[in-house]
Write an enzyme that holds these catalytic residues in place. Structure first.
Site, mmCIF file in Angstrom:
data_model
loop_
_atom_site.group_PDB
_atom_site.id
_atom_site.type_symbol
_atom_site.label_atom_id
_atom_site.label_comp_id
_atom_site.label_asym_id
_atom_site.label_seq_id
_atom_site.Cartn_x
_atom_site.Cartn_y
_atom_site.Cartn_z
ATOM 1 N N ASP A 93 0.832 -1.202 0.000
ATOM 2 C CA ASP A 93 0.000 0.000 0.000
ATOM 3 C C ASP A 93 0.869 1.255 0.000
ATOM 4 O OD1 ASP A 93 -1.940 1.890 0.214
ATOM 5 O OD2 ASP A 93 -2.867 1.091 2.024
ATOM 6 N N ASP A 304 -1.571 5.372 -5.912
ATOM 7 C CA ASP A 304 -1.877 4.565 -4.727
ATOM 8 C C ASP A 304 -2.073 3.099 -5.110
ATOM 9 O OD1 ASP A 304 -2.674 3.569 -2.292
ATOM 10 O OD2 ASP A 304 -4.503 4.749 -2.153
#
Length: 453
Positions: A93, A304
């Site tokens: 992440d 992201d």
């Protein structure tokens, strides 16, 4: 998953709904070093498999005809944690800072980390800089747990979908590939609750943004890259200076930084500048002022890996929705049900015959144009996603994979990992830039020796 300076800006990045009490283990010594991560760490140059896996979703009451916004595909990497090492799988992440692991053997997750089996596990005391100083970039700074006689450092994360994570900061050895043990501060989450049932192969999350407590900063990594396959084959994660296995022409865009603290600007995200959107050969008439952060910091564009799809703020989304609908009017049949919103943020959906396993060919490419000449081009099957569950009538429902940030709500543009498939994405922190190049990610994983058997 995207994180911002305000917890109201964070959205739906958590795999599970965590409702718990802090984990404390009296069978372990409390860390006494002033800074448990102030050790010299070896330089990394490692290659790891990267898999796109379906994960369980969070079920909460939602309005009629609205599916709860959730992530059902995440990127996972294998690591080992503790002494002796325990194998875990973690979600990669780049939108999160704090790495965390499920730390309770009673959890229904398929994999978890058991701190009681690790001789190198230490809860972080309140007196440690990891608690008092280095948590400054988290949406909510850690606090001292007054209920604990040892004074453990307690963290709490909350997200816009009402999911939460709570526990204590701890330090233990992280082993990545063939690297030496890396002393790492992480969040130890003691128990989980999720109502969808079933297991997942992920034991936690590996925070890779630019925050003080991210794995990137703690390990001293200055460069890393990944390549996400568009099928069931493994992709690849490269940590350090290892080169792609074949020649690539990377186009870089600079990272954007705002020195002043603004309420809606995430200063530790990988922020780039979106300068335009093109559909086929048509450049959308979006004012430049709509694509830059405003005086509050709202409107930044983040890369992201923890978010599945891409999100655009209202004016840009409306322009894209209108032009894509116009150019596909002869190829796609609109769903024509105004109240149907897939995952709470995707309201441009179409009917396709249920027997189809892919969208029709010839759809226009959507290109996100970034400063410096880099672009992220979304083509073919990545433009539409089949909505799971019952569909109205005999057809299947396929939805456009660009969502409306205003519906989440989220005051930012986010480029998700679904639109990074078959793209080599290079994060160069040394030179403050991110590079993109089309690539065969399944081929890259085979050449680098990490492909699935």
């Amino acid at each position: 998953m995207t994180s911002s300076a305000s917890s109201s800006q964070s959205f739906l990045r958590l795999l599970f709904l965590c409702l718990l009490q802090p984990f404390t283990s009296h069978s372990h010594k409390v860390a006494t070093m002033a800074n448990p991560t102030a050790l010299k760490v070896p330089s990394l140059s490692l290659v790891l498999p990267l898999r796109a896996q379906k994960v369980i979703s969070l079920s909460l009451p939602t309005p009629p005809n609205k599916l709860l916004f959730h992530h059902n595909v995440s990127l996972t990497v294998p690591l080992a944690v503790g002494t002796p090492p325990q194998n875990v799988t973690m979600v990669l992440d780049t939108g999160s800072e704090l790495s965390w692991l499920l730390c309770n053997s009673s959890s229904s997750a398929a994999l978890f980390f058991d701190p009681q089996r690790s001789s190198s596990y230490y809860p972080v005391p309140c007196s440690s800089p990891a608690c008092s100083d280095r948590g400054r970039d988290l949406p909510m700074p850690p606090v001292c747990d007054a209920s604990s006689t040892a004074g453990f450092c307690h963290f709490y994360l909350s997200y816009a979908d009402a999911s939460t994570a709570e526990g204590v900061l701890a330090t233990d050895s992280f082993l990545v590939g063939s690297s030496s043990a890396l002393p790492t501060v992480f969040g130890c989450v003691a128990s989980t609750y999720y109502s969808a049932g079933g297991d997942t192969d992920a034991a936690g999350l590996l925070g890779m943004n630019r925050g003080s407590l991210s794995f990137v900063n703690q390990s001293g990594i200055r460069r890393f890259s990944y390549c996400i396959s568009d099928d069931d084959a493994s992709g690849v994660l490269v940590l350090g200076d290892a080169e792609p296995p074949f020649p690539l022409s990377l186009n870089y865009t600079p990272l954007i930084q705002i020195s002043l603290p603004l309420p809606y600007f995430d200063r530790v995200a990988y922020t780039v500048q979106l300068e335009g959107i093109r559909v086929g050969g048509t450049l959308l008439p979006i004012p430049k002022s709509d694509l830059v952060p405003d005086h509050t910091g709202a409107g930044q564009t983040m890369v992201d890996s923890g978010t599945q799809f891409t999100f655009l703020l209202g004016p840009a989304y409306d322009a894209l929705k209108s032009e894509f609908s116009r150019q596909t009017s002869g190829a796609l049949v609109p769903l024509d049900e105004p109240d149907f919103v897939f995952q709470g943020a995707f309201d441009l959906c179409f009917r396709l015959p249920a027997e189809r396993d892919a969208p029709p060919p010839g759809l226009p490419t959507v290109a996100l144009l970034l400063r410096g000449g880099a672009e992220v081009a979304v083509v073919g099957e990545r433009l539409l996603y089949r909505a799971a569950g019952d569909a109205p009538g005999p057809d299947a429902v396929w939805c456009f994979t660009f969502g409306n940030s205003d519906l989440v709500p989220l005051s930012a543009y986010v480029i998700g990992h679904h639109h990074q498939q078959n793209v080599w994405v290079a994060y160069d922190l040394e030179n403050a830039r991110v590079g993109f190049a089309p690539a065969r990610c399944d081929q890259a994983s085979r050449l680098l020796g990490v492909a699935s058997p």
